[in-house]
Design a protein around this motif. Structure first.
Motif, mmCIF file in Angstrom:
data_model
loop_
_atom_site.group_PDB
_atom_site.id
_atom_site.type_symbol
_atom_site.label_atom_id
_atom_site.label_comp_id
_atom_site.label_asym_id
_atom_site.label_seq_id
_atom_site.Cartn_x
_atom_site.Cartn_y
_atom_site.Cartn_z
ATOM 1 N N LEU A 84 0.753 -1.070 -0.229
ATOM 2 C CA LEU A 84 0.066 0.197 0.042
ATOM 3 C C LEU A 84 0.714 1.320 0.003
ATOM 4 O O LEU A 84 0.559 2.196 -0.855
ATOM 5 C CB LEU A 84 -0.938 0.122 1.473
ATOM 6 C CG LEU A 84 -2.366 -0.465 1.162
ATOM 7 C CD1 LEU A 84 -2.726 -0.517 2.359
ATOM 8 C CD2 LEU A 84 -3.075 -0.066 0.075
ATOM 9 N N GLY A 87 2.965 1.622 -3.145
ATOM 10 C CA GLY A 87 2.005 1.855 -4.324
ATOM 11 C C GLY A 87 1.512 3.491 -4.236
ATOM 12 O O GLY A 87 1.763 4.261 -5.272
ATOM 13 N N THR A 88 1.323 3.895 -3.035
ATOM 14 C CA THR A 88 0.986 5.370 -2.692
ATOM 15 C C THR A 88 2.102 6.337 -3.107
ATOM 16 O O THR A 88 1.849 7.351 -3.780
ATOM 17 C CB THR A 88 0.436 5.499 -1.303
ATOM 18 O OG1 THR A 88 -0.393 4.498 -1.048
ATOM 19 C CG2 THR A 88 0.012 6.966 -1.011
ATOM 20 N N PHE A 91 2.704 6.450 -6.488
ATOM 21 C CA PHE A 91 1.558 7.264 -7.265
ATOM 22 C C PHE A 91 1.705 8.934 -7.000
ATOM 23 O O PHE A 91 1.474 9.585 -7.881
ATOM 24 C CB PHE A 91 0.327 6.904 -6.606
ATOM 25 C CG PHE A 91 -0.977 7.642 -7.180
ATOM 26 C CD1 PHE A 91 -1.640 7.235 -8.347
ATOM 27 C CD2 PHE A 91 -1.821 8.634 -6.671
ATOM 28 C CE1 PHE A 91 -2.547 7.839 -8.983
ATOM 29 C CE2 PHE A 91 -2.921 9.289 -7.119
ATOM 30 C CZ PHE A 91 -3.170 9.078 -8.287
ATOM 31 N N VAL A 170 1.477 2.896 7.426
ATOM 32 C CA VAL A 170 1.475 3.267 6.262
ATOM 33 C C VAL A 170 2.176 4.749 6.157
ATOM 34 O O VAL A 170 3.047 5.040 4.915
ATOM 35 C CB VAL A 170 0.120 3.230 5.715
ATOM 36 C CG1 VAL A 170 -0.227 4.018 4.481
ATOM 37 C CG2 VAL A 170 -0.334 1.648 5.335
ATOM 38 N N MET B 18 -1.993 1.343 -8.372
ATOM 39 C CA MET B 18 -1.179 2.261 -7.540
ATOM 40 C C MET B 18 -2.256 3.347 -6.894
ATOM 41 O O MET B 18 -2.039 3.836 -5.940
ATOM 42 C CB MET B 18 -0.044 2.777 -8.337
ATOM 43 C CG MET B 18 1.141 1.809 -8.282
ATOM 44 S SD MET B 18 2.763 2.314 -8.715
ATOM 45 C CE MET B 18 2.329 2.082 -10.502
ATOM 46 N N ALA B 19 -3.011 3.801 -8.006
ATOM 47 C CA ALA B 19 -3.863 4.886 -7.591
ATOM 48 C C ALA B 19 -4.927 4.224 -6.488
ATOM 49 O O ALA B 19 -5.247 5.275 -5.537
ATOM 50 C CB ALA B 19 -4.966 5.141 -8.738
ATOM 51 N N ALA B 21 -4.336 2.162 -4.255
ATOM 52 C CA ALA B 21 -3.504 1.832 -3.220
ATOM 53 C C ALA B 21 -3.546 3.581 -2.319
ATOM 54 O O ALA B 21 -3.834 3.485 -1.208
ATOM 55 C CB ALA B 21 -2.067 1.721 -3.423
ATOM 56 N N ALA B 22 -3.244 4.638 -2.973
ATOM 57 C CA ALA B 22 -3.503 5.886 -2.621
ATOM 58 C C ALA B 22 -4.687 6.206 -1.962
ATOM 59 O O ALA B 22 -4.900 6.717 -1.013
ATOM 60 C CB ALA B 22 -3.145 6.784 -3.658
ATOM 61 N N ALA B 24 -6.815 3.873 -1.033
ATOM 62 C CA ALA B 24 -7.229 3.037 0.054
ATOM 63 C C ALA B 24 -6.443 3.684 1.268
ATOM 64 O O ALA B 24 -7.145 3.341 2.568
ATOM 65 C CB ALA B 24 -6.752 1.715 -0.045
ATOM 66 N N VAL B 25 -5.266 4.304 1.009
ATOM 67 C CA VAL B 25 -4.603 4.840 2.477
ATOM 68 C C VAL B 25 -5.498 6.135 3.137
ATOM 69 O O VAL B 25 -5.324 6.157 4.317
ATOM 70 C CB VAL B 25 -3.320 5.219 1.907
ATOM 71 C CG1 VAL B 25 -2.630 6.260 2.989
ATOM 72 C CG2 VAL B 25 -2.323 4.143 1.702
#
Lengths: 309, 278
Positions: A84, A87-88, A91, A170, B18-19, B21-22, B24-25
């Protein structure tokens, strides 16, 4: 002139004193914790880390259930948080438009600034009841044949601890990974694009290999944070010293048992046993953090990383 | 499917992943905020700021003693921790050799990663045991130990940004080095140093674990530094794990106030941080 020289001498002396106090504090921590743990170390020896009995009345202390709880909760949280976070971070730095990326980055920083007791408050009053009513019965119904999903849904459980830890680490991993990715030279990325790579291929071949050790450092730093996290975990894990394979069962961690029992420990041996747990925790986090800092320094060469652990 | 189409599809898929993931965070962040604002907003009132907690099961009451206690603890911790951090940083940026500075810097980073509950145990061993009792002083010491590495590292970064020419100009005018450092170097970096201090205060304002067995908490008012003292994060913790609905409401209200104060500090820090210019 003479006055100035002596002023310099005194001023420098003060700064030296304060700077070296950092080393003194670290040393003092280790020495004090070790000294206070001596009675427990002397009484139990290695039995302390392989024993499962924790009986304050009988004066018998073994920390294995807490060590188990800490290891399992931290590692599972890291397994969920790493993809996570990476990935973030990718992004934010490589894909999103600059403004949107900046906005997401500040929101992630906001997440890092929330105190752990507030995560715990939300965890115990909102997330745990939701887990108990929705997620855990579902997991038990559908996947109950797997040992890790067996047992009654309590809400406060290992699963709750894993989720809350995941949410809390995270932001740390994300912000440090972001800093690491920003150190990848533009020319490296442009070279990959010029060879006809797609965006993802560019990331996989040019960016991620370059940032590998830095990202590893970020993940290890997240691990250090997860292992030492106290309040939020204490509030949602159920505080039951047992070694259960099931994620739905309550468990206990090293910081949690210190938080719950230290103020009320009456016997000297009980206090000392808790101190020894603290000493183990301190040793583990010192090693983890030292390793993470070395990895990150090799990437940023001692420059400020921005994100604080 | 041609090879190129496959590569493009894979690219699109990964970007989507990846989008998400962002996204979800950010979901837990949104959820936590919604709950704090909704539950806390309905529970904050004047009583919350002026009264001490009601006995269990009784409606009303506030966290006035916790707020006062937290303010005292933070003030005392700042008094202990900020000078050490700032002057330690002066050593690193103005005096220290490369090697020893690197070691201290490394130690500060490692110290910043030590779990906060450990600093509580150390403060317990250093102050609670010899003084034979829990005290505000011990709580403040634990918080100061957390502040020092934060202030040290941020201050050092700020001092490094001050151009050498400024220092040289002052030294060339015959000002001794220590006065130069105080009046020129630190003065020019002042806003940045303030930013670091505010961030450190925001950090310790929410710390709970190190206070559990140092400051201990207090159901009533307490002003003596040698006695246990109430603190807001401790109250939030105790009320959250209690079985009483009314105490849960107080905990939410406390969370709302605490988060508002902390974000206020962060915003102020950002404001100071932005206006720095040399």
């Amino acid at each position: 002139m003479e006055k100035g020289v002596s002023g310099d001498f005194i001023f420098k002396g003060v700064t030296v004193l304060f700077a070296f106090s950092i080393l003194a504090i670290l040393l003092l921590m280790v020495v004090e914790m070790a000294r206070e743990s001596l009675p427990a170390i002397g009484t139990f020896g290695w039995r302390f880390v392989i024993g499962r009995d924790w009986d304050a009345v009988q004066g018998n202390f073994g920390a294995l259930s807490y060590i188990w709880g800490s290891v399992v909760s931290s590692i599972l949280a890291l397994l969920l948080a790493t993809p996570l976070s990476v990935g973030t971070a990718i992004f934010i730095t490589e894909i999103a438009p600059k403004k949107a990326g900046g906005l997401i980055a500040s929101l992630v920083e906001l997440l890092a600034a929330i105190p752990s007791v507030i995560y715990g408050l939300w965890g115990v009053l909102v997330m745990a009841p939701w887990l108990q009513k929705t997620v855990e019965p579902f997991l038990n119904d559908r996947l109950g044949f797997i040992p890790i999903f067996q047992g009654a849904p309590y809400g406060v459980s290992m699963l709750a601890a894993v989720f809350i830890l995941m949410i809390m680490v995270v932001p740390i991993i994300t912000s440090i990974t972001k800093e690491v990715l920003l150190t990848v030279p533009q020319s490296q990325k442009e070279a990959a694009i010029a060879l006809g790579a797609t965006r993802w291929e560019m990331l996989r071949m040019a960016v991620l290999p370059y940032g590998k050790s830095g990202i590893l450092g970020a993940v290890i730093l997240g691990l250090g944070r997860a292992v030492g996290e106290t309040m939020a975990v204490t509030m949602v894990i159920g505080n039951t010293p047992q070694i259960s394979l099931s994620l739905l069962a309550p468990a206990y961690t090293m910081p949690s048992v210190i938080a719950n029992e230290f103020a009320e420990a009456t016997s000297k041996l009980h206090t000392s046993a808790l101190m020894e747990i603290g000493l183990i925790l301190l040793a583990v986090t010192l090693i983890i953090n030292g390793l993470a800092q070395l990895l990150l320094w090799s990437v940023t060469r001692g420059q400020q990383r921005g994100g604080r652990p | 499917m041609t090879h190129l189409a496959w590569r493009k599809a894979k690219n699109a898929g990964m970007i989507l992943l990846m989008a998400s993931a962002a996204l979800a965070v950010l979901v837990p962040l949104a959820l936590i905020f919604v709950h704090i604002v909704r539950m806390g907003g309905s529970a904050v009132n004047l009583d919350f700021f002026t009264r001490i907690p009601s006995p269990p099961g009784e409606a009303g009451g506030g966290m006035a003693n916790g707020m006062a206690g937290s303010a005292i603890l933070i003030g005392l911790a700042s008094f202990l921790g900020i000078p050490v951090g700032i002057f330690g940083a002066v050593y690193l940026s103005e005096y220290g050799g490369n090697r020893i500075s690197a070691i201290i810097r490394f130690s500060a980073d490692v110290l910043a990663g030590v779990p906060s509950i450990i600093t509580g145990m150390v403060a317990y061993a250093l102050l609670v045991v010899p003084m034979k009792g829990f005290s505000a002083l011990a709580g403040a010491l634990a918080l100061a130990l957390i502040m020092i590495p934060i202030v040290l590292r941020t201050t050092e970064e700020q001092l490094k940004l001050v151009p050498t020419s400024l220092r040289e100009a002052s030294l060339a005018l015959g000002v001794p080095l220590w006065r130069t450092t105080l009046k020129v170097t630190l003065r020019s970096a002042l806003t940045g140093v303030l930013t670091g201090i505010l961030l450190a205060i925001a950090r310790i304002a929410g710390e709970t674990a190190p206070l559990l067995f140092t400051a201990l908490g207090n159901q009533f008012w307490g002003w003596k530094l040698t006695q246990p003292i109430a603190a807001m994060p401790l109250q939030i913790f105790n009320f959250a794990i209690s079985p009483y609905e009314d105490w849960h409401r107080l905990a939410w209200a406390g969370a709302l106030v605490l988060v508002t104060v902390m974000f206020g500090l962060s915003l102020a820090a950002r404001f100071f941080g932005r206006s720095r210019r040399y």
